[in-house]
Design a protein around this motif. Structure first.
Motif, mmCIF file in Angstrom:
data_model
loop_
_atom_site.group_PDB
_atom_site.id
_atom_site.type_symbol
_atom_site.label_atom_id
_atom_site.label_comp_id
_atom_site.label_asym_id
_atom_site.label_seq_id
_atom_site.Cartn_x
_atom_site.Cartn_y
_atom_site.Cartn_z
ATOM 1 N N PRO A 43 -67.619 89.010 -40.671
ATOM 2 C CA PRO A 43 -67.600 87.670 -40.079
ATOM 3 C C PRO A 43 -66.360 86.892 -40.521
ATOM 4 O O PRO A 43 -65.834 87.116 -41.615
ATOM 5 C CB PRO A 43 -68.876 87.015 -40.635
ATOM 6 N N ILE A 44 -65.913 85.970 -39.688
ATOM 7 C CA ILE A 44 -64.726 85.177 -39.993
ATOM 8 C C ILE A 44 -64.910 84.404 -41.301
ATOM 9 O O ILE A 44 -63.952 84.203 -42.053
ATOM 10 C CB ILE A 44 -64.336 84.238 -38.820
ATOM 11 N N ALA A 45 -66.128 83.990 -41.617
ATOM 12 C CA ALA A 45 -66.382 83.265 -42.874
ATOM 13 C C ALA A 45 -66.073 84.160 -44.078
ATOM 14 O O ALA A 45 -65.575 83.676 -45.098
ATOM 15 C CB ALA A 45 -67.823 82.776 -42.924
ATOM 16 N N THR A 46 -66.351 85.445 -43.968
ATOM 17 C CA THR A 46 -66.056 86.381 -45.056
ATOM 18 C C THR A 46 -64.553 86.559 -45.203
ATOM 19 O O THR A 46 -64.027 86.596 -46.314
ATOM 20 C CB THR A 46 -66.748 87.739 -44.803
ATOM 21 N N VAL A 47 -63.853 86.665 -44.070
ATOM 22 C CA VAL A 47 -62.385 86.766 -44.104
ATOM 23 C C VAL A 47 -61.807 85.550 -44.821
ATOM 24 O O VAL A 47 -60.945 85.670 -45.697
ATOM 25 C CB VAL A 47 -61.806 86.879 -42.672
ATOM 26 N N ALA A 48 -62.302 84.358 -44.470
ATOM 27 C CA ALA A 48 -61.804 83.125 -45.078
ATOM 28 C C ALA A 48 -62.126 83.079 -46.571
ATOM 29 O O ALA A 48 -61.269 82.711 -47.384
ATOM 30 C CB ALA A 48 -62.398 81.915 -44.362
ATOM 31 N N ALA A 49 -63.351 83.451 -46.935
ATOM 32 C CA ALA A 49 -63.755 83.419 -48.340
ATOM 33 C C ALA A 49 -62.910 84.374 -49.186
ATOM 34 O O ALA A 49 -62.589 84.078 -50.340
ATOM 35 C CB ALA A 49 -65.234 83.768 -48.472
ATOM 36 N N LEU A 50 -62.544 85.517 -48.610
ATOM 37 C CA LEU A 50 -61.736 86.501 -49.329
ATOM 38 C C LEU A 50 -60.242 86.178 -49.284
ATOM 39 O O LEU A 50 -59.469 86.706 -50.080
ATOM 40 C CB LEU A 50 -61.972 87.903 -48.752
ATOM 41 N N GLY A 51 -59.838 85.332 -48.347
ATOM 42 C CA GLY A 51 -58.417 84.991 -48.223
ATOM 43 C C GLY A 51 -57.572 86.164 -47.764
ATOM 44 O O GLY A 51 -56.447 86.344 -48.224
ATOM 45 N N LEU A 52 -58.106 86.948 -46.810
ATOM 46 C CA LEU A 52 -57.374 88.123 -46.321
ATOM 47 C C LEU A 52 -56.195 87.697 -45.452
ATOM 48 O O LEU A 52 -56.307 86.759 -44.659
ATOM 49 C CB LEU A 52 -58.301 89.037 -45.521
ATOM 50 N N PRO A 53 -55.064 88.396 -45.554
ATOM 51 C CA PRO A 53 -53.899 88.044 -44.736
ATOM 52 C C PRO A 53 -54.056 88.513 -43.276
ATOM 53 O O PRO A 53 -54.481 89.638 -43.021
ATOM 54 C CB PRO A 53 -52.736 88.762 -45.415
ATOM 55 N N TRP A 54 -53.695 87.626 -42.354
ATOM 56 C CA TRP A 54 -53.768 87.903 -40.921
ATOM 57 C C TRP A 54 -52.644 88.854 -40.526
ATOM 58 O O TRP A 54 -51.518 88.735 -41.018
ATOM 59 C CB TRP A 54 -53.643 86.585 -40.158
ATOM 60 N N ILE A 55 -52.948 89.789 -39.618
ATOM 61 C CA ILE A 55 -51.933 90.721 -39.107
ATOM 62 C C ILE A 55 -51.576 90.384 -37.664
ATOM 63 O O ILE A 55 -50.418 90.166 -37.329
ATOM 64 C CB ILE A 55 -52.415 92.192 -39.164
ATOM 65 N N ILE A 56 -52.600 90.394 -36.796
ATOM 66 C CA ILE A 56 -52.344 90.295 -35.351
ATOM 67 C C ILE A 56 -53.626 89.903 -34.630
ATOM 68 O O ILE A 56 -54.730 90.097 -35.143
ATOM 69 C CB ILE A 56 -51.808 91.645 -34.815
ATOM 70 N N ARG A 57 -53.479 89.398 -33.434
ATOM 71 C CA ARG A 57 -54.610 89.201 -32.523
ATOM 72 C C ARG A 57 -54.518 90.318 -31.496
ATOM 73 O O ARG A 57 -53.454 90.570 -30.933
ATOM 74 C CB ARG A 57 -54.534 87.844 -31.848
ATOM 75 N N ASP A 58 -55.638 90.996 -31.257
ATOM 76 C CA ASP A 58 -55.615 92.166 -30.377
ATOM 77 C C ASP A 58 -56.901 92.227 -29.561
ATOM 78 O O ASP A 58 -57.901 91.586 -29.901
ATOM 79 C CB ASP A 58 -55.470 93.437 -31.216
ATOM 80 N N ASN A 59 -56.867 93.008 -28.500
ATOM 81 C CA ASN A 59 -58.055 93.227 -27.680
ATOM 82 C C ASN A 59 -58.969 94.247 -28.346
ATOM 83 O O ASN A 59 -58.497 95.198 -28.974
ATOM 84 C CB ASN A 59 -57.665 93.773 -26.299
ATOM 85 N N THR A 60 -60.257 94.050 -28.175
ATOM 86 C CA THR A 60 -61.233 95.055 -28.602
ATOM 87 C C THR A 60 -62.332 95.112 -27.559
ATOM 88 O O THR A 60 -62.627 94.115 -26.896
ATOM 89 C CB THR A 60 -61.808 94.745 -30.000
ATOM 90 N N GLU A 61 -62.901 96.296 -27.411
ATOM 91 C CA GLU A 61 -63.982 96.478 -26.453
ATOM 92 C C GLU A 61 -65.316 96.448 -27.171
ATOM 93 O O GLU A 61 -65.535 97.176 -28.144
ATOM 94 C CB GLU A 61 -63.837 97.813 -25.706
ATOM 95 N N LEU A 62 -66.207 95.580 -26.702
ATOM 96 C CA LEU A 62 -67.543 95.493 -27.275
ATOM 97 C C LEU A 62 -68.432 96.581 -26.692
ATOM 98 O O LEU A 62 -68.099 97.216 -25.686
ATOM 99 C CB LEU A 62 -68.147 94.111 -27.002
ATOM 100 N N ILE A 63 -69.577 96.785 -27.310
ATOM 101 C CA ILE A 63 -70.477 97.855 -26.878
ATOM 102 C C ILE A 63 -70.948 97.667 -25.432
ATOM 103 O O ILE A 63 -71.237 98.639 -24.738
ATOM 104 C CB ILE A 63 -71.673 97.992 -27.838
#
Length: 123
Positions: A43-63
């Motif tokens: 989840p985005i909240a986990t990314v924020a809490a960990l302070g992970l560095p952003w790489i790129i915005r990309d397309n992904t296909e959901l199920i």
């Protein structure tokens, strides 16, 4: 070998460590999702809490076949006792481990409440 447990909901789970933005090791619990082709999704909240560095915005296909834009971050995890750099998708409400993370590994799951999960590197 990496080990985990099967929950009462029959989800295969693992606990391992991920390095936060300050290089500190943080435990993280995740569900193995064999239908997910990426390394890891959190989840985005986990990314924020960990302070992970952003790489790129990309397309992904959901199920369900929909294509959506998602943010991808870089992370270092401790996997089988070694540091491993992976891409992390910021998506959904759960920490998921995908098939790219399991590539070149043997996965065994005893699918029962409290059952064992083991992941071994393929020599």
């Amino acid at each position: 070998m990496i080990t985990g447990l099967v929950t009462s909901s029959l989800e295969a789970t693992l606990r391992f460590h991920i390095l936060d933005g300050n290089g500190q090791s943080q435990p993280i619990d995740a569900i193995i999702d064999t239908g997910f082709a990426g390394f890891m999704s959190v989840p985005i909240a986990t990314v924020a809490a960990l302070g992970l560095p952003w790489i790129i915005r990309d397309n992904t296909e959901l199920i369900d076949g929909r294509i959506i834009l998602i943010d991808i971050y870089s992370a270092i995890v401790i996997w089988n006792g070694k540091q491993r750099m992976i891409n992390v998708q910021a998506l959904g409400g759960y920490n998921l481990i995908g098939m790219r993370m399991l590539a070149s590994h043997d996965l065994a799951i005893c699918v029962t409440d409290g059952g064992s999960v083991s992941i071994d590197a393929i020599p």
